[in-house]
Design an enzyme around this catalytic site. Sequence first.
Site, mmCIF file in Angstrom:
data_model
loop_
_atom_site.group_PDB
_atom_site.id
_atom_site.type_symbol
_atom_site.label_atom_id
_atom_site.label_comp_id
_atom_site.label_asym_id
_atom_site.label_seq_id
_atom_site.Cartn_x
_atom_site.Cartn_y
_atom_site.Cartn_z
ATOM 1 N N HIS A 136 12.882 -8.817 5.553
ATOM 2 C CA HIS A 136 14.085 -8.755 4.710
ATOM 3 C C HIS A 136 15.288 -8.770 5.645
ATOM 4 O O HIS A 136 15.323 -8.028 6.625
ATOM 5 C CB HIS A 136 14.056 -7.470 3.882
ATOM 6 C CG HIS A 136 15.064 -7.450 2.769
ATOM 7 N ND1 HIS A 136 16.411 -7.449 3.009
ATOM 8 C CD2 HIS A 136 14.913 -7.444 1.422
ATOM 9 C CE1 HIS A 136 17.055 -7.438 1.842
ATOM 10 N NE2 HIS A 136 16.164 -7.441 0.864
ATOM 11 N N GLU A 149 19.268 -6.646 -1.844
ATOM 12 C CA GLU A 149 19.766 -8.015 -2.000
ATOM 13 C C GLU A 149 20.785 -8.100 -3.137
ATOM 14 O O GLU A 149 21.563 -9.049 -3.211
ATOM 15 C CB GLU A 149 18.576 -8.918 -2.311
ATOM 16 C CG GLU A 149 18.697 -10.293 -1.730
ATOM 17 C CD GLU A 149 17.363 -10.997 -1.750
ATOM 18 O OE1 GLU A 149 16.385 -10.467 -2.310
ATOM 19 O OE2 GLU A 149 17.300 -12.102 -1.208
ATOM 20 N N ARG A 152 24.400 -8.635 -1.894
ATOM 21 C CA ARG A 152 24.796 -10.040 -1.732
ATOM 22 C C ARG A 152 24.841 -10.718 -3.103
ATOM 23 O O ARG A 152 25.754 -11.498 -3.398
ATOM 24 C CB ARG A 152 23.815 -10.780 -0.809
ATOM 25 C CG ARG A 152 24.132 -10.605 0.663
ATOM 26 C CD ARG A 152 23.028 -11.192 1.521
ATOM 27 N NE ARG A 152 21.843 -10.382 1.468
ATOM 28 C CZ ARG A 152 20.586 -10.834 1.436
ATOM 29 N NH1 ARG A 152 20.347 -12.128 1.451
ATOM 30 N NH2 ARG A 152 19.571 -10.010 1.402
ATOM 31 N N ARG A 173 14.867 -15.081 1.730
ATOM 32 C CA ARG A 173 14.882 -14.028 2.750
ATOM 33 C C ARG A 173 14.456 -14.531 4.131
ATOM 34 O O ARG A 173 15.013 -14.114 5.146
ATOM 35 C CB ARG A 173 13.947 -12.895 2.314
ATOM 36 C CG ARG A 173 14.472 -12.184 1.101
ATOM 37 C CD ARG A 173 13.492 -11.195 0.534
ATOM 38 N NE ARG A 173 14.126 -10.474 -0.555
ATOM 39 C CZ ARG A 173 13.553 -9.520 -1.258
ATOM 40 N NH1 ARG A 173 12.302 -9.150 -0.996
ATOM 41 N NH2 ARG A 173 14.192 -8.912 -2.216
ATOM 42 N N HIS A 276 9.201 -6.039 5.344
ATOM 43 C CA HIS A 276 9.503 -5.521 4.006
ATOM 44 C C HIS A 276 8.326 -5.580 3.045
ATOM 45 O O HIS A 276 8.077 -4.644 2.297
ATOM 46 C CB HIS A 276 10.663 -6.341 3.444
ATOM 47 C CG HIS A 276 11.137 -5.882 2.101
ATOM 48 N ND1 HIS A 276 11.599 -4.603 1.875
ATOM 49 C CD2 HIS A 276 11.228 -6.528 0.905
ATOM 50 C CE1 HIS A 276 11.963 -4.480 0.599
ATOM 51 N NE2 HIS A 276 11.739 -5.618 -0.008
ATOM 52 N N HIS A 277 7.604 -6.687 3.031
ATOM 53 C CA HIS A 277 6.601 -6.887 1.982
ATOM 54 C C HIS A 277 5.457 -7.718 2.560
ATOM 55 O O HIS A 277 5.698 -8.669 3.295
ATOM 56 C CB HIS A 277 7.239 -7.646 0.818
ATOM 57 C CG HIS A 277 6.388 -7.729 -0.405
ATOM 58 N ND1 HIS A 277 6.491 -6.826 -1.443
ATOM 59 C CD2 HIS A 277 5.430 -8.600 -0.759
ATOM 60 C CE1 HIS A 277 5.629 -7.140 -2.386
ATOM 61 N NE2 HIS A 277 4.975 -8.224 -2.002
ATOM 62 N N ARG A 316 8.030 -14.051 -1.267
ATOM 63 C CA ARG A 316 8.319 -13.352 -2.521
ATOM 64 C C ARG A 316 9.825 -13.358 -2.799
ATOM 65 O O ARG A 316 10.623 -13.051 -1.926
ATOM 66 C CB ARG A 316 7.818 -11.907 -2.475
ATOM 67 C CG ARG A 316 8.110 -11.166 -3.768
ATOM 68 C CD ARG A 316 7.516 -9.788 -3.786
ATOM 69 N NE ARG A 316 8.191 -8.849 -2.939
ATOM 70 C CZ ARG A 316 9.316 -8.192 -3.242
ATOM 71 N NH1 ARG A 316 9.909 -8.395 -4.410
ATOM 72 N NH2 ARG A 316 9.839 -7.327 -2.395
HETATM 73 C C1 LIG Z 1 12.909 -0.316 0.113
HETATM 74 C C2 LIG Z 1 12.234 -1.244 -0.844
HETATM 75 C C3 LIG Z 1 12.945 -1.732 -1.928
HETATM 76 C C4 LIG Z 1 12.323 -2.598 -2.821
HETATM 77 N N1 LIG Z 1 13.035 -3.071 -3.880
HETATM 78 C C5 LIG Z 1 12.444 -3.892 -4.762
HETATM 79 C C6 LIG Z 1 13.172 -4.380 -5.890
HETATM 80 O O1 LIG Z 1 14.332 -4.074 -6.074
HETATM 81 N N2 LIG Z 1 12.524 -5.196 -6.752
HETATM 82 C C7 LIG Z 1 11.216 -5.564 -6.573
HETATM 83 O O2 LIG Z 1 10.685 -6.306 -7.386
HETATM 84 N N3 LIG Z 1 10.515 -5.099 -5.510
HETATM 85 C C8 LIG Z 1 11.083 -4.285 -4.615
HETATM 86 N N4 LIG Z 1 10.365 -3.832 -3.537
HETATM 87 C C9 LIG Z 1 8.917 -4.143 -3.442
HETATM 88 C C10 LIG Z 1 8.135 -3.195 -4.357
HETATM 89 O O3 LIG Z 1 8.754 -1.931 -4.352
HETATM 90 C C11 LIG Z 1 6.680 -3.042 -3.904
HETATM 91 O O4 LIG Z 1 6.081 -4.295 -3.780
HETATM 92 C C12 LIG Z 1 5.924 -2.185 -4.921
HETATM 93 O O5 LIG Z 1 6.462 -0.864 -4.964
HETATM 94 C C13 LIG Z 1 4.448 -2.109 -4.599
HETATM 95 O O6 LIG Z 1 3.885 -1.235 -5.550
HETATM 96 P P1 LIG Z 1 2.404 -0.731 -5.394
HETATM 97 O O7 LIG Z 1 2.191 0.229 -6.520
HETATM 98 O O8 LIG Z 1 1.495 -1.889 -5.254
HETATM 99 O O9 LIG Z 1 2.358 0.042 -4.009
HETATM 100 P P2 LIG Z 1 3.238 1.251 -3.460
HETATM 101 O O10 LIG Z 1 4.489 1.424 -4.249
HETATM 102 O O11 LIG Z 1 3.360 0.987 -1.988
HETATM 103 O O12 LIG Z 1 2.347 2.534 -3.737
HETATM 104 C C14 LIG Z 1 1.062 2.682 -3.152
HETATM 105 C C15 LIG Z 1 0.739 4.161 -3.113
HETATM 106 O O13 LIG Z 1 -0.655 4.322 -2.777
HETATM 107 C C16 LIG Z 1 -0.761 5.349 -1.797
HETATM 108 N N5 LIG Z 1 -2.024 5.141 -1.030
HETATM 109 C C17 LIG Z 1 -2.268 4.266 -0.022
HETATM 110 N N6 LIG Z 1 -3.555 4.363 0.389
HETATM 111 C C18 LIG Z 1 -4.131 5.348 -0.365
HETATM 112 C C19 LIG Z 1 -5.452 5.920 -0.412
HETATM 113 N N7 LIG Z 1 -6.454 5.505 0.371
HETATM 114 N N8 LIG Z 1 -5.685 6.937 -1.305
HETATM 115 C C20 LIG Z 1 -4.691 7.369 -2.148
HETATM 116 N N9 LIG Z 1 -3.433 6.845 -2.161
HETATM 117 C C21 LIG Z 1 -3.163 5.854 -1.278
HETATM 118 C C22 LIG Z 1 0.490 5.186 -0.954
HETATM 119 O O14 LIG Z 1 0.753 6.337 -0.183
HETATM 120 C C23 LIG Z 1 1.521 4.938 -2.066
HETATM 121 O O15 LIG Z 1 1.973 6.144 -2.616
HETATM 122 C C24 LIG Z 1 10.967 -2.982 -2.625
HETATM 123 C C25 LIG Z 1 10.250 -2.479 -1.531
HETATM 124 C C26 LIG Z 1 10.876 -1.606 -0.643
HETATM 125 C C27 LIG Z 1 10.085 -1.093 0.528
#
Ligand SMILES: Cc1cc2nc3c(=O)[nH]c(=O)nc-3n(C[C@H](O)[C@H](O)[C@H](O)COP(=O)(O)OP(=O)(O)OC[C@H]3O[C@@H](n4cnc5c(N)ncnc54)[C@H](O)[C@@H]3O)c2cc1C
Length: 351
Positions: A136, A149, A152, A173, A276-277, A316
Amino acid sequence: MLNDITTTGGMSIDRTHRPKDGSAVGGYLISGLVRNVTKRQIDVMLDTSVVDIVMEGGEVAAVRLLTDEQETATIQTRSIIVATGGFSANSEMVVKYRPDLAGFVTTNHKGATGGGIALLERIGAGTVDMGEIQIHPTVEQKTSYLVSESIRGGGAILVNQKGNRFFNEMETRDKVSAAIIALPEHYAYIVFDEHVRVKNKAADEYIAKGLVTSASTPAELAAKLGLDAEAFQATLTRYNGFVEKQDDEEFGRKTALRAPLNEGPFHAIQIAPGVHHTMGGVTINTDTCVLNANKRAIPGAYAAGEVVGGIHGGNRIGGNAVADIIIFGTLAGRQAAQRAQQVPWAMLESA
Ligand SMILES: Cc1cc2nc3c(=O)[nH]c(=O)nc-3n(C[C@H](O)[C@H](O)[C@H](O)COP(=O)(O)OP(=O)(O)OC[C@H]3O[C@@H](n4cnc5c(N)ncnc54)[C@H](O)[C@@H]3O)c2cc1C
């Protein structure tokens, strides 16, 4: 409700849904999730990791857990949904697939280790696109804090240390990141004014965190940042002309030419790219069943979110992860619940 729409890099029109007040979407969604979990009295085991998935007769049968106090437990289950996120915070894994990203900071949380990918690989899951890792462009480097983003998308520009724009800020990005890395200083400033700040609540968060340098005039801001004041003022005047004509004849920016940057205070954050992703991950089918290397479903294993690969291709678009986690998460929930209900719990416990 995500009933405000903005734009992010690579979009031709406003498509990114966000909260009405322009705040960041993540916190908003998580508060709703927590409210629902509490209301429905759903058990959540915090500080507990899944360390193993137990298979019996080729089907998911249980998970092994480890608490932060090193206590272990096994929970029998016919279905699991792995939603453990990506591997942006596992620098060893990032560098294994993308050696050019050695030393980059990450915007992600410390749990983004890719552990869920490893768990699923141990029961035979296939993976796809592991080298597709997104950097990012606008990350504050001392704190690894992401400057959304939407800033911007709300009308901010990027300038280099000379005070000049150097690229179309609304490109994807990867391209904006590459343009920053190509600068001799390898960083840039994201610059915005009050027009942008009042419409994007996230900006106030950056100000409160001390990430922002503000000044009442462009000349004063240039002095604080060590920019060439004349060049910086000329950059703003030129850009404001593009906003008026809705035509960026210098860098071809087509979107988010929202309002002239002419209302103080003026703000800037020094930024550079960060990991970032991760677009790669385990393979699933359209029912979110995890697929093995031969593309056959592993009975009882479902996955959704960033742990999954192949959803976003190589690039993405901002905002699409929210669609990804909600759509595939809901689908996985339905599928896993349906399968779990096929055999009564009493039978499972006595088995
Ligand atoms: C700063 C930031 C801003 C973002 N902003 C946006 C946005 O505005 N719009 C958008 O579309 N996307 C955004 N994204 C991307 C998006 O947030 C992520 O792709 C999304 O949160 C992923 O969700 P998830 O549930 O797959 O994983 P996560 O949200 O990463 O959650 C996974 C969870 O599983 C837990 N875990 C891992 N391994 C284990 C295990 N073995 N046992 C138990 N628990 C475990 C982790 O600790 C975590 O709590 C952003 C990402 C970041 C980093």
